[in-house]
Design an enzyme around this catalytic site. Structure first.
Site, PDB file in Angstrom:
ATOM      1  N   LYS A 115       5.812  71.303  29.107  1.00 57.95           N
ATOM      2  CA  LYS A 115       6.077  70.791  30.455  1.00 57.95           C
ATOM      3  C   LYS A 115       4.774  70.668  31.233  1.00 57.95           C
ATOM      4  O   LYS A 115       4.490  69.638  31.858  1.00 57.95           O
ATOM      5  CB  LYS A 115       7.042  71.765  31.162  1.00 57.95           C
ATOM      6  CG  LYS A 115       7.719  71.160  32.359  1.00 57.95           C
ATOM      7  CD  LYS A 115       8.744  72.115  32.937  1.00 57.95           C
ATOM      8  CE  LYS A 115      10.011  72.135  32.121  1.00 57.95           C
ATOM      9  NZ  LYS A 115      10.947  73.179  32.462  1.00 57.95           N
ATOM     10  N   MET A 161      13.959  82.268  30.744  1.00 59.65           N
ATOM     11  CA  MET A 161      14.165  82.005  32.159  1.00 59.65           C
ATOM     12  C   MET A 161      13.748  80.571  32.426  1.00 59.65           C
ATOM     13  O   MET A 161      12.753  80.101  31.911  1.00 59.65           O
ATOM     14  CB  MET A 161      13.288  82.934  32.971  1.00 59.65           C
ATOM     15  CG  MET A 161      13.590  82.845  34.434  1.00 59.65           C
ATOM     16  SD  MET A 161      12.177  83.258  35.442  1.00 59.65           S
ATOM     17  CE  MET A 161      11.650  81.645  35.926  1.00 59.65           C
ATOM     18  N   ARG A 163       9.317  63.806  28.897  1.00 57.85           N
ATOM     19  CA  ARG A 163       9.292  64.329  27.525  1.00 57.85           C
ATOM     20  C   ARG A 163       9.930  63.286  26.613  1.00 57.85           C
ATOM     21  O   ARG A 163      10.591  62.358  27.097  1.00 57.85           O
ATOM     22  CB  ARG A 163      10.056  65.650  27.412  1.00 57.85           C
ATOM     23  CG  ARG A 163      11.488  65.529  27.829  1.00 57.85           C
ATOM     24  CD  ARG A 163      12.170  66.870  27.842  1.00 57.85           C
ATOM     25  NE  ARG A 163      13.460  66.743  28.516  1.00 57.85           N
ATOM     26  CZ  ARG A 163      14.215  67.755  28.849  1.00 57.85           C
ATOM     27  NH1 ARG A 163      13.854  68.974  28.586  1.00 57.85           N
ATOM     28  NH2 ARG A 163      15.384  67.559  29.440  1.00 57.85           N
ATOM     29  N   HIS A 190      33.044  74.183  -5.614  1.00 56.50           N
ATOM     30  CA  HIS A 190      33.669  72.972  -6.152  1.00 56.50           C
ATOM     31  C   HIS A 190      34.053  72.017  -5.025  1.00 56.50           C
ATOM     32  O   HIS A 190      33.724  70.829  -5.041  1.00 56.50           O
ATOM     33  CB  HIS A 190      34.913  73.386  -6.964  1.00 56.50           C
ATOM     34  CG  HIS A 190      35.661  72.236  -7.566  1.00 56.50           C
ATOM     35  ND1 HIS A 190      36.702  71.623  -6.908  1.00 56.50           N
ATOM     36  CD2 HIS A 190      35.503  71.570  -8.724  1.00 56.50           C
ATOM     37  CE1 HIS A 190      37.164  70.644  -7.661  1.00 56.50           C
ATOM     38  NE2 HIS A 190      36.448  70.590  -8.770  1.00 56.50           N
TER      39      HIS A 190
END
Ligand code: PEP
Ligand code: MG
Length: 882
Positions: A21, A102, A335, A453
């Site tokens: 960030k 947090m 982002r 299987h």
């Protein structure tokens, strides 16, 4: 030592220091985009904090004070000033996004005095007190761990008493009273009064972010996602801007392309007069970006130009958060945007065509696991969000399906014939269930793991499958299933999500899979780059045709025992297994030879010269024996023998541990005529095609080889048989006899085995089973707990255990190639289709992977990614100074 960086001092490549960030806020600042200014307290400071017994070191405290002064100068506001109060947000931010930590505190800097200043300055008393109550709530919860519920119940109480419907109905007077009540909550807690000094608020908040790096949720998240615990987190302190400061303000989130379809069009949501958390919490329903355009056309144009610049700069679709304060635009975050599989392939192809990225970059952008979502139906995220799952099992085979539940192959078949959509629910499956599996939309079992299987067959058929549902109890007698205490009789409606392993009550609607041109383009680029071949595990011509369609280069594994799953063939197979003597086996073998010749002929015809690897019979015998009295009676009558005679034979064949018993090449040593029949069928089929001018490449594969004498013994008989056949036909034929490397011992003596084997193919299912000593079919009862407790990071039947099984494989590759440099080596166990494991296979020099048809596309992409990453690593090494 500098521990704090202002946004204009960082860049995007400083992620490990500033967190992702912080690095992106710095990059946006550098690009000249409007970003509320602030600073990032680096991950170095996090390490110092931890070294200092979770106390902020004095040097860091001093740097925070200096940085605040600098921020005050930049913003022309002051901490603790009533006239021009500086308020900040405090956000955690590691180099890799970490939901367990947090997250955010907004409006930090407010106290009983500055709130009055804010009210005067904004001429909006309600706004100021709302900011203060939000601060008390967030601070109390994230810094002091006071339960969110305590605050929420005060709010709820207030609204109820006054007959309000939402938070927006609360008046300034109400909010003042609520703030008073919240402050009492602090006093009642062990922490005492809410700290009034903004500097103290900030120190406590920064310490809380650093402490949250080590909380148990964050640790579990890191463990699950293989994130190094030593990287630490950064803290971003940023001047607040207010989207809730009036009708000319607002907040929103946007993607530079549509994250669902991939369309090149900015897509987003906007809320007038609101703060970011209002969008996220769903208190109010956001509008589209057109609402922002209507509110401020000029800011909207500025926004479009800025997000286009961001995408150009990052060379990828961006997900941004922004705020408008009195018509002025600010960016709070950017982002790389999350996207659906469909959007991922479209965006990757479009960006190459637009000249924004190279093909290799596009190939790395698409998640191979996600691709299978494009080949199967799936439940839309919105559909699932409204549902609570009944239970969860292992996601054995992707897809999404709804239908009525049935507990036997026969009842499933009958229901299907009556036009119903069917889900077959069983404790586990065996070859007899195939008829029911074929007609079912989904297969669910209460037992078994990712290589059981049911899992292998469902994946092979491209059908939705969930196995090992430990909380699902099947009662065959009563024809009902109990899921977490609720009883569902035959015919109840359930929905199964093969992507997540979740089971839901009722019929959920699924989206249909379609041909995706962008996926084809990505796969064609991937095929040009990949250095490993992708073959198919295919047992039938239709499976093989499907695999060829998806781009398979041949067959790496035909499990011949799976060719006997249809009812009429199953009976012939049973007749063979139940036969006690060589002479009793002559008739069933002759019948099977005829069928097998035709099977192989069809596979070779489809292959048109591509490799077809046929594994000789490897049935754990229990899979073919009748299981209960009803089946015993049916089989006895079909085989024309008495039930008691059949029972006796079944008792003789009974094994305490069939997986470790009389199977694989051991069967060839005790009953050589069975494998001789199979090679006869292979060679005759190949000769028929050769005569017709079709090129053929028979590869014969021996399962479960342990020792060199065993391999020599079996191979000598097969070669003698083949030589007879070729002499009789007066012709020659290129063929190979290779082995499955699936026993730990075989890995240890791989150099010896390579003297006789024409190729190796790793059977990672058995190799994992035997290396761990975990029964493939019984892991459901303990493996989930091992994963939950973090004792195992991954299911080793789903993703290679590099340290153990991987090491054995590497040893076998090295030993095999030491003996014969050009020895071809593949992987045909289920891990061959796992993208994460493919990376390792590429590293140890595997030539090909063989995977079930629906996993061919993702394996092709994963092989390309492995090659690109290896080239990249090699180029990094090449430029390192020596
Ligand atoms: C294996 O063991 O990995 C394998 C491919 O064989 P099977 O699953 O049939 O035992
Ligand atoms: Mg095996």
């Amino acid at each position: 030592m500098q521990q704090i960086y202002f946004f204009n001092e960082g860049r995007r490549d400083m992620r490990s220091l500033l967190g992702s960030k912080g690095a992106n806020l710095a990059e946006m600042t550098h690009l000249g985009l409007p970003v509320p200014q602030g600073f990032t307290i680096s991950t170095v400071a996090c390490h110092e904090y931890e070294k200092n017994q979770n106390q902020l070191p004095t040097a860091l405290q001093a740097e925070i004070v200096q940085s605040l002064e600098r921020l005050e100068a930049i913003t022309d506001k002051k901490f603790n000033s009533v006239q021009t109060p500086l308020l900040v947000s405090v956000r955690s931010g590691a180099a890799i996004s970490m939901p367990g930590m947090m997250d955010t505190i907004l409006n930090l800097g407010l106290n009983d005095q500055t709130v009055i200043g804010l009210a005067e300055q904004t001429h909006n008393e309600r706004f100021a007190w709302d900011c203060y109550r939000r601060l008390l709530q967030m601070f109390g919860n994230v810094v002091y761990g006071m339960p969110e519920q305590n605050f929420e119940s005060v709010l709820a109480d207030f609204k109820r008493r006054n007959g309000y419907r939402t938070d927006l109905d609360l008046t300034a007077a109400d909010l003042k009273a609520i703030v008073g009540r919240f402050q009492e909550l602090y006093l009642e807690s062990e922490h005492g009064a809410f700290p009034q000094a903004p500097e103290e608020q900030l120190s406590l908040a920064v310490a809380a972010v650093f402490t949250s790096w080590q909380n148990s949720r964050a640790k579990v998240y890191r463990q699950l996602h293989h994130i190094d615990g030593n990287i630490g987190t950064a803290v971003n302190v940023q001047a607040m801007v207010f989207g809730n400061s009036g009708a000319d303000s607002g907040t929103g989130v946007a993607f530079t392309r549509d994250p669902v379809t991939g369309e090149k069009k900015v897509f987003g949501e906007f809320l007038q007069n609101a703060q970011g958390e209002d969008v996220v919490s769903g208190v109010r329903t956001p509008q589209g970006l057109s609402a922002m355009e209507a509110m401020s056309p000029q800011a909207y144009q500025q926004f479009l130009t800025a997000v286009a610049k961001l995408e150009q700069h990052y060379h990828d679709m961006q997900d941004v958060e922004f705020t408008l304060e009195h018509g002025k635009l600010y960016f709070l975050q950017t982002r790389s945007g999350k996207r659906t599989a469909k959007a991922a392939v479209k965006i990757a192809v479009d960006q190459v065509n637009e000249g924004l990225i190279e093909r290799n970059a596009a190939l790395l952008r698409v998640d191979p696991e996600q691709i299978s979502n494009l080949l199967h139906p799936e439940f839309a995220a919105a559909t699932l969000a409204a549902q609570t799952p009944l239970t969860k099992g292992l996601p054995a085979s992707p897809g999404a399906a709804s239908g009525k539940i049935y507990f036997t192959a026969a009842s499933a078949k009958a229901a299907h014939e009556a036009g119903e959509k069917v889900i077959l629910v069983r404790q586990d499956t065996s070859p007899e269930d195939i008829a029911g599996m074929v007609v079912s939309e989904a297969i669910v079992t209460s037992r078994g793991g990712m290589t059981s299987h049911a899992a292998v067959v469902a994946r092979g058929m491209g059908k939705c499958g969930v196995v090992g549902c430990a909380h699902l109890v099947v009662d065959q007698e009563k024809q009902q299933v109990t899921i977490n205490g609720t009883v569902f009789p035959e015919g109840s409606e359930l929905s199964v999500d093969g992507a997540s392993g979740q089971i839901y009550q009722g019929l959920l609607e699924a989206t249909q899979a379609t041909q995706d041109e962008n996926l084809q383009t990505i796969l064609s680029w991937a095929q040009a780059v990949g250095q490993m071949d992708v073959y198919a595990n295919a047992d039938t011509p239709s499976d093989f045709a499907q695999a060829l369609d998806f781009g398979a280069n041949g067959i790496g594994l035909t499990r011949t025992e799976h060719m006997f799953f249809k009812a009429d063939r199953l009976l012939k197979m049973r007749r063979l297994i139940i036969a006690g003597t060589v002479s009793d086996r002559v008739a069933p073998l002759a019948e099977l030879e005829e069928l097998q010749t035709e099977d192989f002929y069809q596979l070779y015809s489809l292959a048109q010269g591509k490799t077809v690897t046929i594994r000789l019979l490897d049935p754990p015998l229990n899979e073919f024996l009748p299981h209960d009295a009803k089946e015993l009676a049916q089989v006895a009558s079909a085989l024309n023998m008495s039930v008691s005679a059949l029972e006796k034979r079944v008792a003789v064949l009974h094994e305490a541990n069939p997986m470790l018993g009389h199977r694989g090449s051991r069967l060839a040593v005790t009953y050589p005529d069975i494998y001789e029949m199979q090679v006869t069928a292979i060679i005759n089929a190949a000769l028929r095609l050769k005569q017709a001018g079709v090129p053929v490449k028979p590869h014969i594969m021996l399962p479960l080889i342990d020792t060199l004498p065993e391999l020599q013994w079996v191979k000598a008989r097969l070669v003698a048989k083949i030589n007879d056949l070729l002499a009789h036909a007066r012709t020659s034929l290129h063929y190979q006899i290779g082995i499955m490397v699936e026993m730990p011992r075989a890995c240890m003596v791989a150099d010896e085995l390579a003297t006789e084997a024409d190729f190796f193919s790793f059977g990672t299912n058995d190799l994992t089973q035997l290396t761990f000593g975990y029964s493939r079919d019984d892991i459901g009862s303990f493996l989930p707990t091992y994963l939950e407790q973090g004792i195992l990071k991954e299911d080793p039947f789903k993703t290679l255990d590099v340290e153990g099984v991987g090491k054995l494989m590497k040893m076998a590759v090295d030993k095999g190639r030491y003996q014969r440099r050009s020895l071809p080596i593949g992987v045909c166990g289920e891990l061959g289709g796992d993208p994460a494991s493919i990376q390792y296979f590429a590293e140890i020099g595997i030539d090909y992977v063989s995977v079930s048809p629906f996993r061919v596309p993702s394996a092709i992409l994963a092989c390309a990614q492995a090659a690109i990453k290896r080239d990249y690593q090699a180029s990094k090494v090449a430029v390192q100074p020596s």
